[in-house]
Design a protein around this motif. Sequence first.
Motif, PDB file in Angstrom:
ATOM      1  N   SER A  87      -0.402  30.581   5.498  1.00 22.91           N
ATOM      2  CA  SER A  87      -0.721  29.481   4.047  1.00 22.91           C
ATOM      3  C   SER A  87       0.104  28.164   4.249  1.00 22.91           C
ATOM      4  CB  SER A  87       0.046  30.494   3.008  1.00 22.91           C
ATOM      5  OG  SER A  87      -0.508  32.070   2.289  1.00 22.91           O
ATOM      6  N   LYS A  88       1.057  28.361   5.072  1.00 28.89           N
ATOM      7  CA  LYS A  88       1.528  26.993   5.188  1.00 28.89           C
ATOM      8  C   LYS A  88       0.744  26.518   6.615  1.00 28.89           C
ATOM      9  CE  LYS A  88       6.437  27.435   4.375  1.00 28.89           C
ATOM     10  NZ  LYS A  88       7.155  26.831   4.920  1.00 28.89           N
TER      11      LYS A  88
ATOM     12  N   THR B 172      -2.932  25.279   4.966  1.00 24.44           N
ATOM     13  CA  THR B 172      -2.524  24.019   4.649  1.00 24.44           C
ATOM     14  C   THR B 172      -2.885  22.448   4.844  1.00 24.44           C
ATOM     15  OG1 THR B 172      -1.244  25.151   2.644  1.00 24.44           O
ATOM     16  CG2 THR B 172      -1.241  22.884   2.610  1.00 24.44           C
TER      17      THR B 172
ATOM     18  N   ASN C 280       0.990  23.641  -1.215  1.00 27.21           N
ATOM     19  CA  ASN C 280       0.680  24.270  -0.530  1.00 27.21           C
ATOM     20  C   ASN C 280      -0.247  25.789  -0.812  1.00 27.21           C
ATOM     21  OD1 ASN C 280       2.596  24.318   1.336  1.00 27.21           O
ATOM     22  ND2 ASN C 280       4.366  24.100   0.088  1.00 27.21           N
TER      23      ASN C 280
ATOM     24  N   ILE D 160      -2.871  25.415  -2.146  1.00 26.37           N
ATOM     25  CA  ILE D 160      -4.140  25.578  -1.301  1.00 26.37           C
ATOM     26  C   ILE D 160      -4.634  26.522  -0.282  1.00 26.37           C
ATOM     27  CG2 ILE D 160      -6.048  24.038   0.211  1.00 26.37           C
ATOM     28  CD1 ILE D 160      -4.719  21.466  -1.545  1.00 26.37           C
ATOM     29  N   GLY D 161      -3.181  26.451   0.782  1.00 28.44           N
ATOM     30  CA  GLY D 161      -3.491  27.793   1.920  1.00 28.44           C
ATOM     31  C   GLY D 161      -3.376  28.757   1.482  1.00 28.44           C
TER      32      GLY D 161
END
Length: 398
Positions: A114-115, A118, A346, A348-349
Motif C-alpha cells: 500500500s505504501k 501511495t 495512505n 489511497i494506496g
Amino acid sequence: KKVSHQITMPRALRPLVRLTALIRLRGGEGGSKLSRVGLYTSARSARAQNRLRAARIGASLGATMALGAGFATGHVANAEGKLMSFGSLKAQDSVMSSAIIAMFKNDPKFIEVSKKATQAILQRDEEDGVKLQQGIDLAIGKGVIPAKIHVEPVCKIDVTGKSADVVAQEIITGLGEAASKGCVMTLQGLSGTGKGTTVATLKQKLPQTTTWSNGNIFRSLTLLAATYAEQNNVSLKDACSPKLLASYCKMLTFGKYNGKFDVKIDGLGYDLLVSEVANTVLKGPKVGKNIPTVAGVTQGEVINFVQSALKIMADDGMTVLLEGREQTLNYIRTPHRFELVLADVNTIGMRRAAQRMGATALKELEKEQTWYSGLFGGPSQKDIASKLSKVLDDMSKE
C-alpha cells in the motif's frame, strides 16, 4: 414399478434428488405418485429407504445448502466479520475494497504494498500536474485564457470509510435544486479517491445527467493539425501555431445533431460527427502518434471550447458531471464544485492495492471454479481469503 424414461445425472446430485422426492411425497403429491425423475413409485419400502437416506444426508446437505445460499447473498461472515463472500468479491466495488482492507490492514505485506502504491500515485499526480500547468502557462502566454481567475468555493468531502452511494448522496444534497434544473458540476481530487466511481453513481441517481471528457476534443484538434501538416507539407510543430490552432477551433461546433448533443468537425475536407468516429478515425495512427504534441499546446483552446459546450447543455436542462484536474477545472465557471479527500493519504494506496487484489483473485477463482462449487454459490469464504493472501504475496514480490 419404474417409469419408462430415466434421466442420467451426476452421482453427487442423487442424494439431493432423493431428498426432493421425499419432500414431495410427504407433501401429499398423490400418495402413490412419484416425481418424473426415474425414482421408484409408491412402494412403502422405497419411502422407508428414502427416509433413511434423508436422515443420513439431511443435516450435512441442509447445512451445505444454507451455507451456499449465504455465499450467494453475501450474508455469511465469521465471528470476527473479516471473511468475504463470493458475491461481495464479484461486485468489484468500493464495498469490496473496504472489506479487503479490513481483512489485511495489519498484514505487513499489505502495509508495504500500500505504501508503494501511495508513493507511485502521488508522484504520478505531481508529474501530471506539472505538465498540465506548463500547458496552461503556455495558453496564458498566448492570451487564450486569462492569468487571473476567480474560482468559486470548493466543497470538500472526506470519503474515508464511505461507500460511493453515501458520497454521491452528499453531493446531491449539496447541489440542491440545481440537480433537477440543469447545471455544471466539477469533481476533483487525487487519483484513488474514487472520482470515477462517484461520477458513475451520480449518473445513475440524477435525472438528465451526462458526463464530459476532454479527450475527444484533443483528438479532434490533433486530427486537424496533422491533416494540415500533410496537406501543406509542414511539420506538426509549424501546424500548431497560435493562429492555426485558433482556425482549427472554428472548425469544431458543439450542438444537437440527429437529436443528441455532439461535436461536428467541419474543415480541411472533413465533415464528421465525433460520436460516429470516436473509435475509428480519432483512434487511428494519425491521431495516436501526434496527440501528445498537440495536447501540450492546446490546453487553453480546449478549456474555452469545453466551457461553451457545458453551458449549452446546462441551459438545456442537463446536469453535466466534469471530472478532472484542479488546474483545468479552475477555468470552468460553476458554483457547484466538489473535491474528494481522505483524512489519511495512505488510504489511497490501500484502496488501490485492495482493488488489484480483488480483481486478480476473482479472475483466478472463476477459472478454478467447478460446477459443484458453483452449485453452492461459488468458492468458500476461506478459499477466497486464501486466494487473496496468495495474490498479496505475489504483489509483495513485484
